[in-house]
Design an enzyme around this catalytic site. Sequence first.
Site, PDB file in Angstrom:
ATOM      1  N   CYS A 845       1.343   4.059  -4.251  1.00  0.00           N
ATOM      2  CA  CYS A 845       1.351   5.107  -4.414  1.00  0.00           C
ATOM      3  C   CYS A 845       1.232   6.179  -3.384  1.00  0.00           C
ATOM      4  CB  CYS A 845       0.387   6.399  -5.167  1.00  0.00           C
ATOM      5  SG  CYS A 845      -1.541   5.692  -5.211  1.00  0.00           S
ATOM      6  N   HIS A1124      -5.905   8.670  -5.764  1.00  0.00           N
ATOM      7  CA  HIS A1124      -4.228   8.370  -6.000  1.00  0.00           C
ATOM      8  C   HIS A1124      -2.785   9.620  -5.830  1.00  0.00           C
ATOM      9  CE1 HIS A1124      -0.459   6.964  -8.699  1.00  0.00           C
ATOM     10  NE2 HIS A1124      -1.179   7.928  -9.223  1.00  0.00           N
TER      11      HIS A1124
END
Length: 1178
Positions: A845, A1124
């Site tokens: 990510c 994230h």
Amino acid sequence: MPGATSKKDLYLGKSMTDLNSYCTVKDLGPNVKLLIKSAEKTFQEAVKQDDCGDEERSYILYMKYFNVVQQAKKQSEYKKQKEYYDSLLGSKNQMKAIQRAESLSQSLKERYDLIEAESIAKKLSKLDAKTEIKNDENEKIEEKILDKEKGEKGSSNILSDRPTEKKKKESIGSILPTHLYDIMKDKEIEMLIMDVRTVIDYNQSHIDHINCINVPVDIVPPGTTCRYIEKDLPAESISLWSKRGSVDHIILLDWNSTLEMAKVGTTLNTLKDALFKYDSKFILKSEPLILEGGYSNWLLYYPMKTTNPHIDRPILTAKDPLALLDFDYPKFEDEEIKPKQSQPVLQKETPSPSNSEKNFEFPQFDRSTKPKPSGTIASKKTFNQLNEMTLNNIKNSPVTEKSVSSEILNQNTLYPSMSNLPSSSGSLKNTNIAQASRPHKSVDNKPLNTLKQQQTEEFKQRQKELDESELQKIENLEKIRKKQEKDVANLMRMKRNLQEELKNERLDQEERRRKYLEEEQLKLQEIEKKKEQDVLKAKLEELDKLRHERKLAEQKRIQDERETVDAAEKRERLRKEQIAAENAEKLKLENERQEQITKDQQAKIKSEKSKEAERQEQILRDRQNRIELEKRKEVERLALEKKKREDEQRLKEEQQRVENEQLAEERLKVQQAQIEADKSKAEKARIEADKARKLAEEKINRMQSQPSQPKVYPSPNLPVGWEKRLDRSTNRYFYIDHNKGETHWEPPQINRTPNKGNFTTKIKEEPTTPTSTGLKRSFSSPDIMKLMEQEERIQQPSINRSVKPAIRTEPKTYIKAPVKRRDLNPIYGNVGAALTGLRNLGNTCYMNSTIQCLNHTTPLVSYFVSDIFERDINRSSFLGMNGEVVDEFAVVVKALWSGQYRCITPKDLKSTIGKYNPMFAGYEQQDSQELLTFLLDGLHEGLNEVKHRPQIPDQNNDNLSDIRAAELAWENHKKLNLSVIVSLFQGQLKSTVKCLECGKESATFEAFMYLSLPIPDKSRCSLKDCIEKFLKPEMMTGSSRYKCTACKVPRDAVKRIQLFKLPPILLIGLNRFVSDGMWMQKKTTYVDFGINDITFNDCVIGPRPKSYNLYAVSNHYGTMEGGHYTAYCRNPSLRKWFKFDDHEVYEISLSDVKSSAGYLLFYTSMELPIPEFKPQLR
């Protein structure tokens, strides 16, 4: 924050010498880590005391910190690992300690000087008072002597006025019980009652008041101070004793206390002086008062205000306070006044004429011991009282003149014996004076008169000498007083200035405190407002999440219901099939049973049925065979057609191949013939050259002076010397001017003048002979045969070998990337340009977030989607990874802007990045800032137009202005770095280093790709706060010392970084991950960064930049252990903000852009154009 708290009173010492004596530190051992830890604790305690306003203790702790650090630096272990221990100590703490210790030393010195000036002023005022008292006493003595000689006044008149004056003086410094009772009832007045009786008497009975304490008489010796009294105080009295500086009045009492009895040396006077004159910790609001009559008088007035009114009062005996004075108070005079030794007077014995003379005894002198010096005021006062009493006795009684004269002779010496001083009741201890007052019989006065006259003359002589001595002393004292008055005036001026400065400092502190409180209030309000917004935002997010979850649940429910229905239908179908099978089985059994019962009846029917069944089966087999035959025929037909088409295609290809081979053979023959012709011509030319060499040598100078003949490459419809060629890499024609050696993308302008007559134009070239294949040539393709014939007809260019060939500029060529099969594994869907997501390959990510932010940098995107980058790509650069990262990035950008895919997989880009940087080869979570740095650097080196790097010498900016030095530095930078990345993303910094020893400053200008800003230690800050902390000067000490160009040795220096020029695309990274010892921690501080029209004028010292707008943000959620990355980007076509969460893309509001997860900020000062990209159909 030092300075916000008021300064505490001084209590540890009276000068800096006293404080420095407390700064010594004992040897703490050779353990360096333990020493550094002790130094750190000492420093923290010093900062704490400094914040509390205790200047003395903080100064001592700062100096102890230095002493501990010095002990650590002397150890051998420290010298071996100096850099490691310097990092533990830190340079900031040492610099702060030095600065604070210096400022505290100056402040304490000024405060000690102020206290000393006040003390001297008080002492001089006392000296003036003593001088005035002495002058008054001398005037009284002179008046009494005059009265004695004139006989105008008696001793009774002199003594009658003294009680009145004494009574007036007693009223000052004392308080009556009634007044004390009124004060006790007034709640607005704070007071403290100090009972100096013994502990036993105090515990038996004392004044019933909450602020009454016991200061026992045995802990108040003469000359003591508050510091020593406090050590021996009863435990229950310490708390109220420490509040003595805040009360309005202090009341002192014992059993029979009066102001008259509070003389020098008494307990009350000692305690009063200790509190009012010599207390170094507190300054009382008023002078302590003595309760008239003491506790005995209070019991008579207000027995109900005592703890026990029924007690026995002790019988007190008066004591001489002077007998307790076994010490000397310090003298404040410059010269010690020594008493003049009087001449001893011989006692003459006279025969007593009668019995009455025998009863009269002269005063006895003890000449076996030396007289005691008496320099105190009390002894001088006693001396004056004796003089007055002696004069009075001489006047009142002629009978006692002899004894009085003897007493005068004894008492007028400068060293009177303590046995001859008056007692506390005012009477003389010598019984001779008392006996002299008794009546006697008449005697012969002639011897007495002679003695009296002699003694009077001696007394006058001694008095005259004493007066001269006293006058000389007074003159000396007057000189000293005038000198000290001048000094006191200077000290008082200094005191007023210091008081004014202290007052201004207090006002400034109050103003700063008020502003600080207001700012804190505003910050709290902003925090509360932000909390409300965060709560609202959290609720909205929770609502969206609930809606999304509800939608998913609804979809799941519908899917479950559909699956349930399908399963039920399947179960029902199976059940029906099972029932049908069971029924069939039952029917079969039943039929067998019936057949068994009625064999004969069913035999015929069975045979008929079997025949019918066979007939039906035969019909079905025939039908199936017919269908299969038709299918087989259809397949054969399709195969024949396919084979026919393939044969036709193969035939066409074969014909085309044969034609191409024929053309190639013919062209090869033409080329071989041309080569042979060239060889023959070259041989002929060589022979001719050999023959004409001598002629050529003669003409060579003339030939060189003439201009060279241009090479002629004739092309249709072009001027002479021009040639048209095709660039195979770009499929675009370019034109060569051989006359000038130049290349052009556009053809030359031709002005044609039409000739007279008729002209015939052939529209199309018809084939001269038909081909044997029967196919006609397409006029859309070139006629190769005709072109070859034209080439044969072209005259060969003449070569002049006597001149050098002209320089020819070749067109810029580039190497195309090799064809590579790429699998983006897309999910198709028309979603719009730049709204395609990226799949997560397993903790990638961080890469997806960075790529999406760069994908919305439209100037960079336009550069790639228009294939301009292929002209600049450098495939021979190892730093540029041979252009592989550039190719893969271009593929991903084109796919993202095609608008044909919902999401793609950037697998090839990731594998290429991991190939050249192993950190990104795996599938672990990485830092997006590190990837952004590596990716931009790889794109820059892969597109760098500088193939050969020149040597750039070091730049000296000493005599250059900042603008000129920055321009030269930027020009040198572009000589080594020239790419689209430099044009868009790189700015310029100014770094200045100043030597703290000689003051030499050295300035350099450096390029930067993006700013990595530190975050202040707050819960909330602004982007400007981060920039200010980034630009804050930094001390270079210890192992990081700067080698000064002037001193030629390493020196302590101050380094300062300033922003000189900002790039069009400004990248800002927030340092949220900081080291905390051996671990890394993430800062979750909310950084308030602007979105639109952000100006950095106050941060830039060079050209004023335009306003900047935010267009992309890379966010990080979570901690160091797990997190994230997402991206917020503004779509340039739709002008709306979208959230890119790996493969998911959806629209967000403008208010959601700013959050505490912001990590990378992308700003632009230019209008972002919309890339014009039309994807090619494949």
